[in-house]
Design a protein around this motif. Structure first.
Motif, PDB file in Angstrom:
ATOM      1  N   ASN A  96       0.821  -1.226   0.000  1.00 44.61           N
ATOM      2  CA  ASN A  96       0.000   0.000   0.000  1.00 44.61           C
ATOM      3  C   ASN A  96       0.850   1.269   0.000  1.00 44.61           C
ATOM      4  OD1 ASN A  96      -2.193  -1.713   0.083  1.00 44.61           O
ATOM      5  ND2 ASN A  96      -2.338  -1.630   2.320  1.00 44.61           N
ATOM      6  N   GLU A  97       1.629   1.433  -1.022  1.00 46.02           N
ATOM      7  CA  GLU A  97       2.560   2.560  -1.073  1.00 46.02           C
ATOM      8  C   GLU A  97       2.380   3.390  -2.331  1.00 46.02           C
ATOM      9  OE1 GLU A  97       4.471   3.266   1.421  1.00 46.02           O
ATOM     10  OE2 GLU A  97       5.159   1.448   2.432  1.00 46.02           O
ATOM     11  N   GLU A  98       1.145   3.518  -2.836  1.00 49.56           N
ATOM     12  CA  GLU A  98       0.939   4.273  -4.077  1.00 49.56           C
ATOM     13  C   GLU A  98       1.506   5.689  -4.013  1.00 49.56           C
ATOM     14  OE1 GLU A  98      -3.239   4.568  -4.845  1.00 49.56           O
ATOM     15  OE2 GLU A  98      -3.718   5.296  -2.850  1.00 49.56           O
ATOM     16  N   ASN A 135       5.352  -6.179  -4.888  1.00 48.60           N
ATOM     17  CA  ASN A 135       4.049  -5.774  -4.382  1.00 48.60           C
ATOM     18  C   ASN A 135       3.504  -6.878  -3.473  1.00 48.60           C
ATOM     19  OD1 ASN A 135       1.526  -4.856  -3.853  1.00 48.60           O
ATOM     20  ND2 ASN A 135       0.768  -5.032  -5.963  1.00 48.60           N
ATOM     21  N   ASP A 136       3.578  -6.601  -2.169  1.00 51.44           N
ATOM     22  CA  ASP A 136       3.256  -7.614  -1.164  1.00 51.44           C
ATOM     23  C   ASP A 136       1.756  -7.601  -0.845  1.00 51.44           C
ATOM     24  OD1 ASP A 136       3.473  -9.489   0.813  1.00 51.44           O
ATOM     25  OD2 ASP A 136       4.417  -8.165   2.279  1.00 51.44           O
ATOM     26  N   GLY A 137       0.932  -7.834  -1.867  1.00 47.37           N
ATOM     27  CA  GLY A 137      -0.514  -7.916  -1.634  1.00 47.37           C
ATOM     28  C   GLY A 137      -1.179  -6.596  -1.273  1.00 47.37           C
ATOM     29  N   VAL A 150      10.567   1.803   0.715  1.00 47.23           N
ATOM     30  CA  VAL A 150      10.129   2.774  -0.279  1.00 47.23           C
ATOM     31  C   VAL A 150       9.801   4.123   0.351  1.00 47.23           C
ATOM     32  CG1 VAL A 150       7.655   2.288  -0.157  1.00 47.23           C
ATOM     33  CG2 VAL A 150       8.688   2.937  -2.340  1.00 47.23           C
ATOM     34  N   ASP A 151       9.670   4.156   1.685  1.00 45.36           N
ATOM     35  CA  ASP A 151       9.147   5.373   2.324  1.00 45.36           C
ATOM     36  C   ASP A 151      10.219   6.421   2.598  1.00 45.36           C
ATOM     37  OD1 ASP A 151      10.514   4.138   4.318  1.00 45.36           O
ATOM     38  OD2 ASP A 151       8.771   3.643   5.540  1.00 45.36           O
ATOM     39  N   LEU A 152      11.411   6.245   2.019  1.00 46.69           N
ATOM     40  CA  LEU A 152      12.544   7.175   2.188  1.00 46.69           C
ATOM     41  C   LEU A 152      13.069   7.228   3.619  1.00 46.69           C
ATOM     42  CD1 LEU A 152      11.561  10.095  -0.236  1.00 46.69           C
ATOM     43  CD2 LEU A 152      13.160   8.225  -0.625  1.00 46.69           C
ATOM     44  N   GLN A 153      12.698   6.217   4.423  1.00 48.14           N
ATOM     45  CA  GLN A 153      13.302   6.128   5.756  1.00 48.14           C
ATOM     46  C   GLN A 153      14.701   5.540   5.654  1.00 48.14           C
ATOM     47  OE1 GLN A 153      10.120   4.144   8.121  1.00 48.14           O
ATOM     48  NE2 GLN A 153      10.399   5.877   9.485  1.00 48.14           N
ATOM     49  N   ASP A 154      15.002   4.958   4.500  1.00 48.29           N
ATOM     50  CA  ASP A 154      16.357   4.510   4.201  1.00 48.29           C
ATOM     51  C   ASP A 154      16.926   5.545   3.238  1.00 48.29           C
ATOM     52  OD1 ASP A 154      15.884   2.235   5.674  1.00 48.29           O
ATOM     53  OD2 ASP A 154      15.346   1.032   3.932  1.00 48.29           O
TER      54      ASP A 154
END
Ligand code: UDP
Ligand code: MG
Length: 310
Positions: A14-16, A43-45, A96-100
């Motif tokens: 859920n990262e659209e 895409n993990d479901g 994907v959330d830019l926390q890395d």
């Protein structure tokens, strides 16, 4: 034309909203890199538009690939799937959330390309933006695991890292079903360097880990890489057994020497019974965890099922 390839594996649930932000940042960073970058989004479901976003990206950019799971298999399974498909000379794993922070990529890549390191990972040195309780339990987890397990985990280490092909192959040679990547990375050995960075908040969307799911994950971490809980249970059993024998002898001696004081101490009896049955239940629970681990392993189910790979 750059000759070597860096595959970047990105599990997404859920990262659209985050995917475009992530790619924008990555494109800036990857221009400076001495390698070609290919992306493997897993895409993990997701049940939002993540897959539509990935389809569009895949159509417009030949370096963007995806693996679409048939349901949610968890981040660990997603990482495994990505490692299996990634064909790069170097492989990176990122959220994907830019926390890395993508800014660390050039230095990570330099580390592995120089041949000095087999992997360059990252650890956050603070937990700003995270609740106190969460940080407390997570510190406790690392202390505990490093005490009882011979596989050492680095506190604050993220999955974010760049690895050599050889290291990836070593990870893939561990096809276990109950996966705990932090432990696997450490178990396979090789030389790993950790870059330190300050925690950053998510770029968009929200975390999909509840406190309970993290708790389950840490139990997996302990059970998968240590048999110390079984030793503790054995030790407890031994101690209670010895005390029971000593107690029995004391009672017999008292009954013979002072027959008039023989019936005493009901409350303490109850306490002892509760204590012992408590220890038994706890021990059964611990043993059950290992048995259920064995059970899911022997079924040899696939770690993930992909509907579509492109
Ligand atoms: N993720 C996933 N499957 C899951 C949970 C998370 O693929 O079951 C992905 C998620 O999309 C993100 C990464 O794993 O790219 C890290 O998740 P999140 O940011 O929610 O975790 P946190 O940073 O809060 O530990
Ligand atoms: Mg995150």
């Amino acid at each position: 034309m750059k000759h070597e390839i860096l595959s970047v594996i990105v599990p997404v649930l859920n990262e659209e909203e985050s995917i475009p932000l992530f790619l924008e940042k990555m494109r800036q960073v990857s221009r400076e890199l001495p390698v070609e970058v290919e992306y493997w989004f897993v895409n993990d479901g997701s049940n939002d538009n993540t897959q539509a976003v990935l389809n569009a990206l895949n159509n417009s950019d030949s370096n963007i690939h995806f693996i679409d799971f048939s349901r949610n298999f968890g981040k660990e399974a997603a990482l495994y799937a990505g490692l299996e498909y990634a064909k790069g000379d170097y492989v990176g794993v990122m959220d994907v959330d830019l926390q890395d922070p993508p800014e660390l990529l050039p230095e990570m890549l330099r580390g592995v390309m120089s041949g000095e390191w087999d992997a360059v990972g990252s650890r956050r040195i603070n937990r700003i933006g995270e609740s106190r309780i969460r940080s407390f339990f997570s510190d406790l987890f690392y202390k505990l695991v490093n005490k009882i397990s011979s596989t050492q985990l680095v506190n604050g280490a993220r999955d974010y890292r760049v690895m050599t092909r050889q290291m990836v192959d070593a990870i893939l040679s561990m096809p276990e079903y109950n996966r705990f990547s932090k432990g696997i990375f450490s178990w396979i050995g090789f030389r790993t360097k950790y870059l330190e960075f300050e925690n950053v908040d998510r770029a968009a969307g929200k975390t999909s880990w509840s406190f309970f799911s993290l708790f389950k994950y840490s139990i997996d971490g302990i059970v998968n890489f240590s048999t110390a809980p079984l030793d503790i249970v054995t030790g407890l059993g031994f101690i209670t057994f010895i005390s029971a024998i000593i107690g029995a002898i004391a009672i017999i001696i008292r009954a013979i020497a002072f027959p008039s004081t023989a019936v005493f101490g009901w409350p303490s009896m109850v306490v002892i019974m509760l204590l012992l049955s408590g220890i038994q239940l706890l021990s059964l629970g611990v043993i059950g965890r290992y048995i259920s681990g064995t059970y899911t392993e022997v079924k040899r189910r696939p770690i993930f099922i992909a509907k579509k790979v492109k």
